[in-house]
Scaffold this motif. Structure first.
Motif, PDB file in Angstrom:
ATOM      1  N   ILE A 149       0.840  -1.196   0.000  1.00 35.40           N
ATOM      2  CA  ILE A 149       0.000   0.000   0.000  1.00 35.40           C
ATOM      3  C   ILE A 149       0.879   1.253   0.000  1.00 35.40           C
ATOM      4  O   ILE A 149       0.607   2.215  -0.731  1.00 35.40           O
ATOM      5  CB  ILE A 149      -0.953  -0.004   1.211  1.00 35.40           C
ATOM      6  N   VAL A 150       1.948   1.241   0.804  1.00 34.68           N
ATOM      7  CA  VAL A 150       2.886   2.371   0.820  1.00 34.68           C
ATOM      8  C   VAL A 150       3.522   2.547  -0.556  1.00 34.68           C
ATOM      9  O   VAL A 150       3.633   3.665  -1.084  1.00 34.68           O
ATOM     10  CB  VAL A 150       3.965   2.155   1.894  1.00 34.68           C
ATOM     11  N   LEU A 151       3.928   1.445  -1.152  1.00 32.50           N
ATOM     12  CA  LEU A 151       4.582   1.491  -2.463  1.00 32.50           C
ATOM     13  C   LEU A 151       3.623   1.996  -3.544  1.00 32.50           C
ATOM     14  O   LEU A 151       3.978   2.856  -4.353  1.00 32.50           O
ATOM     15  CB  LEU A 151       5.090   0.096  -2.827  1.00 32.50           C
ATOM     16  N   TYR A 152       2.405   1.492  -3.550  1.00 37.23           N
ATOM     17  CA  TYR A 152       1.428   1.919  -4.544  1.00 37.23           C
ATOM     18  C   TYR A 152       1.066   3.395  -4.357  1.00 37.23           C
ATOM     19  O   TYR A 152       0.867   4.119  -5.341  1.00 37.23           O
ATOM     20  CB  TYR A 152       0.152   1.067  -4.451  1.00 37.23           C
ATOM     21  N   THR A 153       0.957   3.813  -3.099  1.00 32.22           N
ATOM     22  CA  THR A 153       0.613   5.211  -2.827  1.00 32.22           C
ATOM     23  C   THR A 153       1.636   6.148  -3.433  1.00 32.22           C
ATOM     24  O   THR A 153       1.295   7.251  -3.890  1.00 32.22           O
ATOM     25  CB  THR A 153       0.496   5.446  -1.310  1.00 32.22           C
ATOM     26  N   TYR A 154       2.884   5.714  -3.468  1.00 27.31           N
ATOM     27  CA  TYR A 154       3.949   6.565  -4.008  1.00 27.31           C
ATOM     28  C   TYR A 154       3.663   6.966  -5.449  1.00 27.31           C
ATOM     29  O   TYR A 154       3.793   8.140  -5.816  1.00 27.31           O
ATOM     30  CB  TYR A 154       5.297   5.849  -3.926  1.00 27.31           C
ATOM     31  N   PHE A 155       3.271   5.998  -6.294  1.00 26.27           N
ATOM     32  CA  PHE A 155       3.037   6.374  -7.687  1.00 26.27           C
ATOM     33  C   PHE A 155       1.594   6.833  -7.936  1.00 26.27           C
ATOM     34  O   PHE A 155       1.267   7.293  -9.023  1.00 26.27           O
ATOM     35  CB  PHE A 155       3.428   5.264  -8.674  1.00 26.27           C
ATOM     36  N   GLN A 156       0.724   6.739  -6.907  1.00 25.99           N
ATOM     37  CA  GLN A 156      -0.618   7.289  -7.045  1.00 25.99           C
ATOM     38  C   GLN A 156      -0.635   8.804  -6.827  1.00 25.99           C
ATOM     39  O   GLN A 156      -1.409   9.519  -7.477  1.00 25.99           O
ATOM     40  CB  GLN A 156      -1.571   6.631  -6.028  1.00 25.99           C
ATOM     41  N   ILE A 157       0.215   9.295  -5.931  1.00 25.17           N
ATOM     42  CA  ILE A 157       0.192  10.716  -5.569  1.00 25.17           C
ATOM     43  C   ILE A 157       0.499  11.618  -6.763  1.00 25.17           C
ATOM     44  O   ILE A 157      -0.280  12.535  -7.061  1.00 25.17           O
ATOM     45  CB  ILE A 157       1.144  10.994  -4.390  1.00 25.17           C
ATOM     46  N   PRO A 158       1.630  11.432  -7.468  1.00 32.84           N
ATOM     47  CA  PRO A 158       1.898  12.340  -8.593  1.00 32.84           C
ATOM     48  C   PRO A 158       0.853  12.264  -9.698  1.00 32.84           C
ATOM     49  O   PRO A 158       0.520  13.286 -10.309  1.00 32.84           O
ATOM     50  CB  PRO A 158       3.279  11.885  -9.097  1.00 32.84           C
ATOM     51  N   LEU A 159       0.313  11.073  -9.960  1.00 27.80           N
ATOM     52  CA  LEU A 159      -0.742  10.952 -10.958  1.00 27.80           C
ATOM     53  C   LEU A 159      -1.981  11.720 -10.514  1.00 27.80           C
ATOM     54  O   LEU A 159      -2.619  12.413 -11.312  1.00 27.80           O
ATOM     55  CB  LEU A 159      -1.080   9.479 -11.188  1.00 27.80           C
ATOM     56  N   GLY A 160      -2.314  11.602  -9.226  1.00 30.03           N
ATOM     57  CA  GLY A 160      -3.455  12.339  -8.693  1.00 30.03           C
ATOM     58  C   GLY A 160      -3.265  13.841  -8.781  1.00 30.03           C
ATOM     59  O   GLY A 160      -4.199  14.582  -9.110  1.00 30.03           O
ATOM     60  N   VAL A 161      -2.060  14.328  -8.502  1.00 27.11           N
ATOM     61  CA  VAL A 161      -1.769  15.765  -8.596  1.00 27.11           C
ATOM     62  C   VAL A 161      -1.952  16.247 -10.034  1.00 27.11           C
ATOM     63  O   VAL A 161      -2.561  17.295 -10.287  1.00 27.11           O
ATOM     64  CB  VAL A 161      -0.347  16.065  -8.091  1.00 27.11           C
ATOM     65  N   LEU A 162      -1.424  15.500 -10.993  1.00 24.24           N
ATOM     66  CA  LEU A 162      -1.539  15.889 -12.401  1.00 24.24           C
ATOM     67  C   LEU A 162      -2.992  15.942 -12.857  1.00 24.24           C
ATOM     68  O   LEU A 162      -3.373  16.799 -13.654  1.00 24.24           O
ATOM     69  CB  LEU A 162      -0.753  14.916 -13.279  1.00 24.24           C
ATOM     70  N   LEU A 163      -3.810  15.020 -12.357  1.00 21.66           N
ATOM     71  CA  LEU A 163      -5.207  14.968 -12.776  1.00 21.66           C
ATOM     72  C   LEU A 163      -6.070  16.013 -12.070  1.00 21.66           C
ATOM     73  O   LEU A 163      -7.034  16.534 -12.657  1.00 21.66           O
ATOM     74  CB  LEU A 163      -5.776  13.574 -12.511  1.00 21.66           C
ATOM     75  N   LEU A 164      -5.735  16.326 -10.811  1.00 16.13           N
ATOM     76  CA  LEU A 164      -6.576  17.231 -10.031  1.00 16.13           C
ATOM     77  C   LEU A 164      -6.189  18.696 -10.177  1.00 16.13           C
ATOM     78  O   LEU A 164      -7.019  19.582  -9.946  1.00 16.13           O
ATOM     79  CB  LEU A 164      -6.516  16.848  -8.540  1.00 16.13           C
ATOM     80  N   TYR A 165      -4.946  18.961 -10.535  1.00 15.23           N
ATOM     81  CA  TYR A 165      -4.491  20.355 -10.620  1.00 15.23           C
ATOM     82  C   TYR A 165      -5.370  21.207 -11.539  1.00 15.23           C
ATOM     83  O   TYR A 165      -5.782  22.313 -11.156  1.00 15.23           O
ATOM     84  CB  TYR A 165      -3.034  20.393 -11.075  1.00 15.23           C
ATOM     85  N   PRO A 166      -5.720  20.744 -12.752  1.00 12.29           N
ATOM     86  CA  PRO A 166      -6.584  21.588 -13.603  1.00 12.29           C
ATOM     87  C   PRO A 166      -7.987  21.769 -13.030  1.00 12.29           C
ATOM     88  O   PRO A 166      -8.668  22.751 -13.372  1.00 12.29           O
ATOM     89  CB  PRO A 166      -6.633  20.814 -14.929  1.00 12.29           C
ATOM     90  N   ALA A 167      -8.444  20.838 -12.169  1.00  8.86           N
ATOM     91  CA  ALA A 167      -9.799  20.933 -11.632  1.00  8.86           C
ATOM     92  C   ALA A 167      -9.979  22.164 -10.765  1.00  8.86           C
ATOM     93  O   ALA A 167     -11.098  22.696 -10.639  1.00  8.86           O
ATOM     94  CB  ALA A 167     -10.137  19.671 -10.836  1.00  8.86           C
ATOM     95  N   PHE A 168      -8.896  22.636 -10.149  1.00  9.39           N
ATOM     96  CA  PHE A 168      -9.000  23.806  -9.276  1.00  9.39           C
ATOM     97  C   PHE A 168      -9.221  25.091 -10.063  1.00  9.39           C
ATOM     98  O   PHE A 168      -9.502  26.137  -9.472  1.00  9.39           O
ATOM     99  CB  PHE A 168      -7.757  23.912  -8.389  1.00  9.39           C
TER     100      PHE A 168
END
Length: 280
Positions: A149-168
């Motif tokens: 879970i820790v390992l997967y979270t690592y590569f989930q965070i940057p993908l989430g940032v890239l996807l959510l940044y334009p939403a703001f």
């Protein structure tokens, strides 16, 4: 033939290569897997699916896959929301650097990522030893479900940032100022304005992160050498034939994985419609 008809035919002609590519590399493989999932030694039927859902071993693989995908996606999207919002408040140069770094780390997976985590958080990893000496942790197993879970979270965070940044971009600053002038607290602004506006983007990003985690294979295989029981490992093992060769059962497991994603997508669409009705 008038200009509008010519334009329509030209558009369809330009779409033809994409349609062929989509059919050959998306629809055809899925149809082939679905067909083979029904092929059993006794003939055509649901025997492979019966074997999957009657086996504790395969049910455990499904359970582990869902747990790791859910928790890594949930933790990842929470951190990504905070990160994407924070990027809106910082200097443009720092923002550009963080976005470029997120773009790079979102693609940092597989064997290099597993090797990096073994060096940092393995049994004798640098951070593991330092945290033990500091008394922060007593024991940590990177090769367990928690470690994955820790390992997967690592590569989930940057993908989430890239996807959510334009939403703001949908949140206008004058909305916040108007809410403050009317006496709304920051919590009330986010509860009644911010979160409802961001809900479609949050749900869509969460579904993408779930799909990203459910389909991950190289990282977990490189870290555990195929010894941790998740769906992708089981599918690959039955196709490779390291222990047993059963591509039809692997096809059934693949369709289970597809079914999970279909259910998640349908729930996502239902929640989206619900959020639209609430917003109205």
């Amino acid at each position: 033939m008038n200009a509008s008809h010519r334009g329509r035919w030209l558009a369809l002609l330009c779409l033809l290569p994409f349609a062929l590519f989509f059919i050959l590399f998306q629809i055809a493989p899925l149809a082939w897997v679905a067909l083979n999932s029904l092929n059993t030694p006794d003939g055509w039927g649901l025997g492979n699916f019966s074997k999957v859902f009657s086996s504790r071993f395969y049910l455990q693989a499904i359970k582990h896959s869902l747990q790791i995908a859910f928790w890594s996606s949930l933790i990842g999207i929470v951190i990504a929301v905070i990160g994407a919002y924070s990027l809106r408040q910082v200097d443009s140069k720092l923002r550009d650097f963080v976005m470029a770094f997120s773009n790079m780390t979102s693609n940092f997976a597989g064997v290099p990522l597993a090797f990096a985590f073994i060096i940092l958080l393995g049994f004798n990893g640098t951070l593991t030893i330092l945290l033990k000496q500091a008394g922060v942790i007593e024991d940590f197993n990177l090769y367990s479900k928690t470690g994955l879970i820790v390992l997967y979270t690592y590569f989930q965070i940057p993908l989430g940032v890239l996807l959510l940044y334009p939403a703001f971009d949908a949140l206008r600053e004058d909305w916040r100022e108007s809410a403050a002038l009317l006496g709304a607290s920051p919590w009330q602004f986010w509860r009644h304005i911010g979160l409802p506006v961001l809900t479609p983007a949050l749900l869509g990003t969460f579904v993408i992160l779930l799909a990203n985690a459910l389909g991950a294979y190289a990282t977990v295989y490189a870290l555990t050498t195929g010894n941790f029981n998740v769906l992708t490992i089981r599918i690959a093992a039955m196709v490779a034939g390291d222990i047993s060769l059963d591509p039809n059962l692997a096809s059934a497991l693949s369709m289970v994985l597809v079914g999970l994603m279909v259910v998640i997508t349908l729930v996502h669409q239902w929640l989206l419609k619900r959020s639209y009705h609430v917003a109205r």
